[in-house]
Scaffold this motif. Sequence first.
Motif, short mmCIF file in Angstrom:
data_model
loop_
_atom_site.label_atom_id
_atom_site.label_comp_id
_atom_site.label_asym_id
_atom_site.label_seq_id
_atom_site.Cartn_x
_atom_site.Cartn_y
_atom_site.Cartn_z
N THR A 251 0.78 -1.32 -0.04
CA THR A 251 -0.10 -0.04 0.17
C THR A 251 0.75 1.33 -0.05
OG1 THR A 251 -0.21 -0.12 2.49
CG2 THR A 251 -1.92 -1.08 1.26
N ARG A 252 2.25 0.99 0.05
CA ARG A 252 3.31 2.12 -0.29
C ARG A 252 3.30 3.16 0.91
NH1 ARG A 252 3.79 2.12 -5.97
NH2 ARG A 252 4.00 0.01 -6.48
N GLY A 253 2.59 2.38 2.03
CA GLY A 253 2.90 3.32 3.45
C GLY A 253 3.83 2.36 4.45
N SER A 254 5.12 2.84 4.38
CA SER A 254 6.03 1.96 5.40
C SER A 254 5.66 1.91 6.56
CB SER A 254 7.38 2.30 4.96
OG SER A 254 8.44 1.85 5.76
N HIS A 255 5.81 0.96 7.32
CA HIS A 255 5.89 0.82 8.94
C HIS A 255 7.11 0.87 9.45
CE1 HIS A 255 5.62 -3.99 8.69
NE2 HIS A 255 6.79 -3.37 8.68
N SER A 256 8.30 1.14 8.75
CA SER A 256 9.67 1.04 9.19
C SER A 256 9.95 2.05 10.35
CB SER A 256 10.77 1.25 8.15
OG SER A 256 10.27 2.44 7.29
N GLU A 401 -6.78 -11.57 -12.21
CA GLU A 401 -6.37 -10.51 -13.17
C GLU A 401 -7.09 -9.30 -12.97
OE1 GLU A 401 -6.59 -9.46 -18.27
OE2 GLU A 401 -6.91 -11.32 -17.22
N ARG A 402 -8.39 -9.47 -12.45
CA ARG A 402 -9.38 -8.52 -11.96
C ARG A 402 -9.01 -7.68 -10.90
NH1 ARG A 402 -14.52 -8.66 -9.28
NH2 ARG A 402 -15.41 -6.68 -9.23
N TYR A 403 -8.57 -8.89 -9.86
CA TYR A 403 -7.89 -8.25 -8.55
C TYR A 403 -6.77 -7.37 -8.59
CZ TYR A 403 -6.60 -8.48 -3.62
OH TYR A 403 -6.01 -7.78 -2.52
N CYS A 404 -5.82 -8.05 -9.25
CA CYS A 404 -4.62 -7.32 -9.56
C CYS A 404 -4.71 -5.93 -10.00
CB CYS A 404 -3.40 -8.11 -10.19
SG CYS A 404 -2.82 -9.51 -9.18
N ALA A 405 -5.61 -5.86 -11.00
CA ALA A 405 -5.84 -4.47 -11.87
C ALA A 405 -6.36 -3.71 -10.93
CB ALA A 405 -6.47 -4.82 -12.99
N ALA A 406 -7.39 -4.03 -10.06
CA ALA A 406 -8.15 -2.96 -9.19
C ALA A 406 -7.07 -2.45 -8.06
CB ALA A 406 -9.34 -3.82 -8.69
N GLY A 412 -1.03 1.95 -7.45
CA GLY A 412 0.11 2.04 -8.25
C GLY A 412 0.64 0.69 -8.86
N PRO A 413 1.10 0.95 -10.19
CA PRO A 413 1.74 -0.16 -10.59
C PRO A 413 2.70 -0.82 -10.15
CG PRO A 413 1.60 1.77 -12.09
CD PRO A 413 1.26 2.32 -10.86
N GLY A 414 2.75 -2.17 -10.07
CA GLY A 414 3.74 -2.86 -9.33
C GLY A 414 3.56 -3.14 -8.16
N SER A 415 2.33 -2.59 -7.33
CA SER A 415 2.32 -2.78 -5.91
C SER A 415 1.63 -4.01 -5.50
CB SER A 415 1.09 -1.78 -5.60
OG SER A 415 -0.09 -1.91 -6.35
N CYS A 416 0.97 -4.96 -6.50
CA CYS A 416 0.51 -6.27 -6.23
C CYS A 416 1.41 -7.24 -6.71
CB CYS A 416 -0.98 -6.25 -7.02
SG CYS A 416 -1.79 -7.94 -6.52
N HIS A 417 1.97 -8.18 -5.69
CA HIS A 417 2.77 -9.14 -5.72
C HIS A 417 2.19 -10.51 -5.56
CE1 HIS A 417 6.11 -6.15 -5.85
NE2 HIS A 417 5.47 -5.46 -5.04
#
Length: 430
Positions: A251-256, A401-406, A412-417
């Motif tokens: 989610t691009r929010g670091s917990h570090s 495919e639908r899940y990753c795209a959503a 953001g692109p590349g956020s779903c691994h």
Amino acid sequence: MATSAQRRQEIAAGVWDDLLRTLYGSSEAVLARQRARWCAALTDFERYFGPGRQVHLYTAPGRAELGGNHTDHQHGYGLAAAVNLDLVGVVARNEDNYIRVKSWGFNKLDVVDLDEPNPQASESTHSASLIRGLAEGFRTQGKQVGGYDAYTTSDVLRGSGLSSSAAFEMAMGAMMNEEFDCGLTPIQVARLGQYAENIYFGKPSGMLDQLASALGGVIFADFEDPALPRVEKLRAKGQMPDGMVLCVTDTRGSHSELTAEFAAIRHEMEAVAACFGCNVLGEVREAEFWARLPEVRAACGDRACLRAMHFFEENARTLAEDRALRAGQFGRFLHLVGESGHASFALCQNVYCASTPARQELSVALALSQHLLEGTGGAWRMQGGGFAGTIQAFVPRECLERYCAAMEGVFGPGSCHLLTLREQGAGRVL
């Protein structure tokens, strides 16, 4: 043993493709990426530490927490799996009794003088503290660690809940253990990693993350005696049905930078335990907790009580998840995963920080996952310490495919691994 240049030539030529397949899978695209990644690590080692040196290569996996959110540090149960995202390290011994580590993505060189065993205030919450703490941990076991130079590169998402810190600790621990013939078991090295994180780094963590990275596979751990945890390893193969994919969304929010938030969970749970003359909740009888709830509320406050409730529920749920996996009851396991996700919101309250309510990346990711996957047979939950980072979802392949795209449309692109489970734990591979 070979020089960095020799290893690079071998890897580029495909000599070690079978090794890479065991770690990352057989996809040709993945193999090509990993060849390039390992070769780049060897090149960067030469850039910082010089060419012509004989080297070893190490790898340590990240982990996905499958069950047991904030239960290990209370002497409860934990369930976790090593995954294909990992740290790769190139190492060569030196003769000056310093450990020097350069990590990709960090604009600093960690330099640790092994003649100074004590924690250094300037290193607190930084990677150098983990190196120093591990080295001192080996010394407390009667093992002598010497100097080495290392370069590391990691694709374990930093500050994400996949435990990049445990991968780093177990890589450093494996280097010390194997380069200097210390002979400790993976569980012993994991315990030293926790020691370094607790005492030198300053984070009051449990040991589940280190165990998963050190051992690989799927592990169930009982921390009733944290000095001698009972650990059972399940083979990674076969734990995930063919039609189901494990996804993590960053989610691009670091917990570090959220050590204080994590520490508060442990401190509040232990404050409740103290009401019963105990050190941790694993020592408290659940029935007695419920019987004395009014008294405990008055002494500790409501959030501490809710977090104690979370421990009792999550601990029992983790044991049930382990039994479901062993019995091949994956549907039952997924139902329990969903219950764990709800408990994080309602009881443990570690999905977002109360001090910054406008920032709720994990909450949005979980709500979107529910919108996309409800009724499909999938499941979703927060993982790791919480407050920021990643969520995990078990996604039916027809929905993938639908899940990753959503998810990538929001985060953001590349956020779903897409993750696969990994059998191999931390150690030297070349």
